[in-house]
Design a protein around this motif. Structure first.
Motif, mmCIF file in Angstrom:
data_model
loop_
_atom_site.group_PDB
_atom_site.id
_atom_site.type_symbol
_atom_site.label_atom_id
_atom_site.label_comp_id
_atom_site.label_asym_id
_atom_site.label_seq_id
_atom_site.Cartn_x
_atom_site.Cartn_y
_atom_site.Cartn_z
ATOM 1 N N UNK A 67 39.269 45.555 50.683
ATOM 2 C CA UNK A 67 39.085 45.777 49.249
ATOM 3 C C UNK A 67 37.856 45.015 48.756
ATOM 4 N N UNK A 68 37.022 45.712 47.984
ATOM 5 C CA UNK A 68 35.919 45.070 47.274
ATOM 6 C C UNK A 68 36.293 45.033 45.794
ATOM 7 N N UNK A 69 36.347 43.861 45.225
ATOM 8 C CA UNK A 69 36.669 43.727 43.808
ATOM 9 C C UNK A 69 35.459 44.083 42.951
ATOM 10 N N UNK A 70 35.638 44.327 41.665
ATOM 11 C CA UNK A 70 34.502 44.642 40.784
ATOM 12 C C UNK A 70 33.435 43.543 40.831
ATOM 13 N N UNK A 71 32.176 43.984 40.893
ATOM 14 C CA UNK A 71 30.998 43.103 40.887
ATOM 15 C C UNK A 71 30.873 42.240 42.144
ATOM 16 N N UNK A 72 31.511 42.641 43.211
ATOM 17 C CA UNK A 72 31.367 41.959 44.510
ATOM 18 C C UNK A 72 30.281 42.656 45.315
ATOM 19 N N UNK A 73 29.276 41.919 45.755
ATOM 20 C CA UNK A 73 28.233 42.507 46.595
ATOM 21 C C UNK A 73 28.795 42.770 47.986
ATOM 22 N N UNK A 74 28.417 43.919 48.577
ATOM 23 C CA UNK A 74 28.855 44.243 49.930
ATOM 24 C C UNK A 74 27.831 45.146 50.615
ATOM 25 N N UNK A 75 27.605 44.897 51.888
ATOM 26 C CA UNK A 75 26.723 45.719 52.710
ATOM 27 C C UNK A 75 27.451 46.061 54.001
#
Length: 298
Positions: A67-75
Motif C-alpha cells: 500500500x502507498x498512502x497519499x503523498x508517499x513517493x514511490x518508484x
C-alpha cells in the motif's frame, strides 16, 4: 406496527477511483517515481519487482501486496531477470480505519485474500475493460459492462480492505484467514493443479492425465474449474501457455522458435496463431509493445 430501521455502519467506504491497471512489465522495467494525494494498492500477480518509497525499500514477489498512502513517493524497477505482472488500483478513501495501512504496508496474501483479489481483478475487467494506450490515466466505464460491475468492483475492494484490517487488528496469521473448509480445499487443489500444469507447460497434458494424477473424476474437475476459474481445464492450460510465452518474450532469453518448442507447440506458426487468437497480436507485435518498458492490459 412500527418497524425500527437499523442504520448500517460503513467502516470503509470508497466513492472515487482514479486508475485500475494490470501491467505486464518487461524484466528491465524502470519507473522514476511519483507521489499523489490518494491511496494506491500495488499487487504482484507474477514475478518480482523492486519498490522504493519514502518508508524504505521493498522487494515484492508473487502474492505480495503493498500500500502507498497519499503523498508517499514511490518508484519501481524490474530486477533484470524475472518479468513481473502487477495489478494496481488507486482510489480515494478518507475512512478512519485506513490509518491501519499507514504503519502496515506490505502483505503476503493468504488463500482467501487472493480469492478476493481475483474477484476484484475480474470485476475490474468487466467494469472498465482493457485500457487503451492513448487513454492516459483517465478511467472510463466499459460501454458494454455487465449490470452493476462498477458497484461490485467497489464492494470487492472494500471487502478486501476490511478483511485485511480485521485480520491485522485481531492478530490472526494472514496465511490462515478463515475460509469455509470445502472452499479452502478446492482453492488448494486448483493451486496444485495449476502448479503442476506450469511445471509441465511444455507437455501436451490431457484432462484424463490430470484426473489420474490428482485422483479426481473428469466431471468433478471440469465443474470445479468452471466454478472457481470461470473456464475449462484445457482453456486454463492454454492461458498458462500464453502467460508463459509473454514472460519468455519479455525476458528476451529465447527466440520465438525456441519458445514454441519449450511450450510444446508443434510449430512456431501454430504457436503464433494461438498467441494472436488469445492476445489479438502476434508474438512479434507483443515484443514491440513492451519495447518501451511495459504492456498494459486488464
Amino acid at each position: 406496527m412500527n418497524f425500527q430501521r437499523y442504520p448500517i455502519q460503513e467502516v470503509v467506504s470508497i466513492h472515487k477511483l482514479i486508475t485500475c491497471y494490470y501491467f505486464e512489465l518487461a524484466k528491465n522495467y524502470k519507473y522514476s517515481g511519483e507521489k499523489h494525494d490518494f491511496w494506491e494498492l500495488y499487487y504482484v500477480d507474477k514475478g518480482e519487482i523492486e519498490i522504493n518509497t519514502d518508508f524504505g525499500h521493498f522487494h515484492l514477489k508473487q502474492g505480495d501486496l503493498l500500500f502507498h498512502e497519499p503523498n508517499e513517493f514511490h518508484s519501481a524497477k524490474g530486477n533484470g531477470i524475472i518479468a513481473p505482472n502487477v495489478f494496481i488500483v488507486t482510489f480515494e478513501c478518507d475512512s478512519p480505519p485506513m490509518s491501519y495501512f499507514l504503519t502496515n504496508k506490505l502483505f503476503h496474501l493468504g488463500d482467501y485474500e487472493r480469492l478476493l483479489l481475483a474477484q476484484l481483478m475480474e470485476e475490474g475487467f468487466n467494469a472498465f475493460g482493457p485500457i487503451p494506450s492513448n487513454n492516459g490515466r483517465r478511467l472510463n466505464a466499459k460501454p458494454d459492462a455487465p449490470f452493476g460491475s462498477e458497484h461490485l468492483f467497489k464492494i470487492h475492494l472494500e471487502t478486501l480492505l476490511i478483511h485485511m484490517i480485521r485480520n491485522g487488528l485481531t492478530n490472526q496469521v494472514r496465511s490462515k484467514m478463515t475460509a469455509v473448509p470445502k472452499e479452502k480445499q478446492e482453492l488448494q487443489l486448483i493451486d496444485r493443479i495449476q502448479a503442476y500444469m506450469e511445471a509441465h507447460i511444455g507437455e501436451n497434458l490431457t484432462l484424463e492425465h490430470l484426473c489420474d494424477h490428482f485422483g479426481i473424476g473428469r466431471t468433478q474437475l471440469s465443474i470445479l474449474f468452471k466454478r472457481r476459474m470461470g473456464a475449462g481445464v484445457m482453456e486454463v492450460m492454454g492461458e498458462l501457455k500464453i502467460r508463459k510465452a509473454k514472460t519468455y518474450i519479455r525476458e528476451e532469453t529465447y527466440n520465438l522458435t525456441e519458445i514454441s518448442e519449450l511450450l510444446g507447440y508443434s510449430s512456431v506458426h501454430y504457436f503464433s496463431r494461438h498467441f494472436k487468437k488469445a492476445t489479438k497480436m502476434t508474438p512479434s507485435q507483443y515484443a514491440k509493445s513492451i519495447s518501451r518498458g511495459y504492456s498494459r492490459t486488464l
